[in-house]
Design a protein around this motif. Sequence first.
Motif, short mmCIF file in Angstrom:
data_model
loop_
_atom_site.label_atom_id
_atom_site.label_comp_id
_atom_site.label_asym_id
_atom_site.label_seq_id
_atom_site.Cartn_x
_atom_site.Cartn_y
_atom_site.Cartn_z
N ARG A 148 14.70 -54.93 10.80
CA ARG A 148 13.62 -54.45 11.66
C ARG A 148 13.35 -55.42 12.81
NH1 ARG A 148 8.22 -55.62 12.14
NH2 ARG A 148 8.47 -57.13 10.45
N TYR A 195 15.32 -57.75 14.21
CA TYR A 195 16.40 -57.84 15.20
C TYR A 195 16.52 -56.56 16.02
CZ TYR A 195 17.82 -62.07 12.75
OH TYR A 195 17.85 -63.32 12.21
N ILE A 196 16.32 -55.41 15.37
CA ILE A 196 16.36 -54.15 16.12
C ILE A 196 15.24 -54.10 17.14
CG2 ILE A 196 16.09 -51.65 15.91
CD1 ILE A 196 17.49 -51.84 13.20
N LEU A 197 14.06 -54.57 16.73
CA LEU A 197 12.92 -54.57 17.66
C LEU A 197 13.15 -55.53 18.83
CD1 LEU A 197 10.13 -53.32 18.09
CD2 LEU A 197 9.15 -55.22 16.79
N PHE A 228 15.95 -56.15 20.35
CA PHE A 228 16.88 -55.60 21.32
C PHE A 228 16.47 -54.22 21.84
CE2 PHE A 228 19.45 -58.60 18.85
CZ PHE A 228 19.95 -59.38 19.88
N THR A 229 15.37 -53.69 21.32
CA THR A 229 14.90 -52.38 21.81
C THR A 229 13.57 -52.47 22.54
OG1 THR A 229 13.89 -51.95 19.62
CG2 THR A 229 16.12 -51.10 20.02
N ASP A 230 12.79 -53.51 22.26
CA ASP A 230 11.50 -53.67 22.92
C ASP A 230 11.71 -54.51 24.19
OD1 ASP A 230 8.90 -54.10 23.74
OD2 ASP A 230 8.14 -54.38 21.70
N SER A 231 11.34 -53.96 25.31
CA SER A 231 11.53 -54.66 26.60
C SER A 231 10.67 -55.91 26.70
CB SER A 231 11.22 -53.71 27.75
OG SER A 231 9.87 -53.26 27.68
N TYR A 249 10.23 -58.34 24.50
CA TYR A 249 10.94 -59.51 24.00
C TYR A 249 12.08 -59.90 24.95
CZ TYR A 249 8.37 -58.77 19.68
OH TYR A 249 7.37 -58.62 18.75
N LEU A 250 12.78 -58.92 25.49
CA LEU A 250 13.83 -59.23 26.46
C LEU A 250 13.25 -59.90 27.70
CD1 LEU A 250 16.77 -59.06 27.34
CD2 LEU A 250 16.31 -56.76 28.21
#
Length: 305
Positions: free
Chosen positions: A69, A71-73, A75-78, A80-81
């Motif tokens: 959960r 790691y997926i969040l 790379f999917t939540d802008s 954190y990027l």
Amino acid sequence: MNLKALRCVRPTATQLAISIPYIWLLAFLLVPFLLVLKISFADLQFGIPPYTPLATLQDETLSFALHLRGYILLFTDSLYLATYLSSVKMALVTTVCCVLIGYPMAYQIARARPALRNLLLLGVILPFWTSLLLRVYAWVGILRNDGLLNSTLLWMGVIDAPLEIYRTDLAVYIGLIYAYLPFFILPLYASLVKLDERLLEAAYDLGARPWKAFLQITLPLSMPGVVAGAMLVFIPSVGEYVIPEMLGGANTLMMGRVMWTEFFNNADWPMAAAVTCVMVLLLLMPLVLFQYNQARQIEGGRRRA
């Protein structure tokens, strides 16, 4: 068993001395990182500890569960990027500024008289005698709208209204550069002070101008100190928490603040651990590539010799 065999079995003093830092790194770097890595694959739960175990034994059945959960969040939540990119950007800008400011300072200290050199080095080291928290808090008093900087500029008539520096990214840059500049100066000074001045004298005798001798002799020979100092600035700047929290605004995105929020405000340890693991991997990749490149250059030099 003969004496030669005993020598092969018994460790030498050099091997024992070398093993001490490896044991230290194993105990205080690798083991904590493995614990954080384990937490990153757990799931959030309300309790103590606030995460689920990876292995459970129930009805004589041992089962393992790896939760992705966090790691997926990532790379999917802008958010954190954007935080990763902002942290790397601020660390890079801080490192470049420390190089531009610290290189002339380290060069002048290395070329100063021995007595004056010690005083200048003391001036570089002196801030370490005070807590980082107190030094950053002093910058709060300097950069606030009613702080020392704005009061002085208003009194001199340079500005008509206070400068909005406090709680901005500029304030964070000032704090980061101030805090980490000595970490760049000291290793670079150690590299410059060992430079053989006879090389420069030979270059001058051959007709080289000072700037050309600097670019072709001093700068290449000082690059190990530049790289070491830049790493000492960049790596801790990426995960800095105190300076962005005290000097930055609400829109200042840095990984240290995100990890603090996930660990203590949200009590989401798996998410915070995932953020930490990805950040560590991002920091280790440039170090591994640099060490690999250095090893190849050394090996190539030995072959040519």
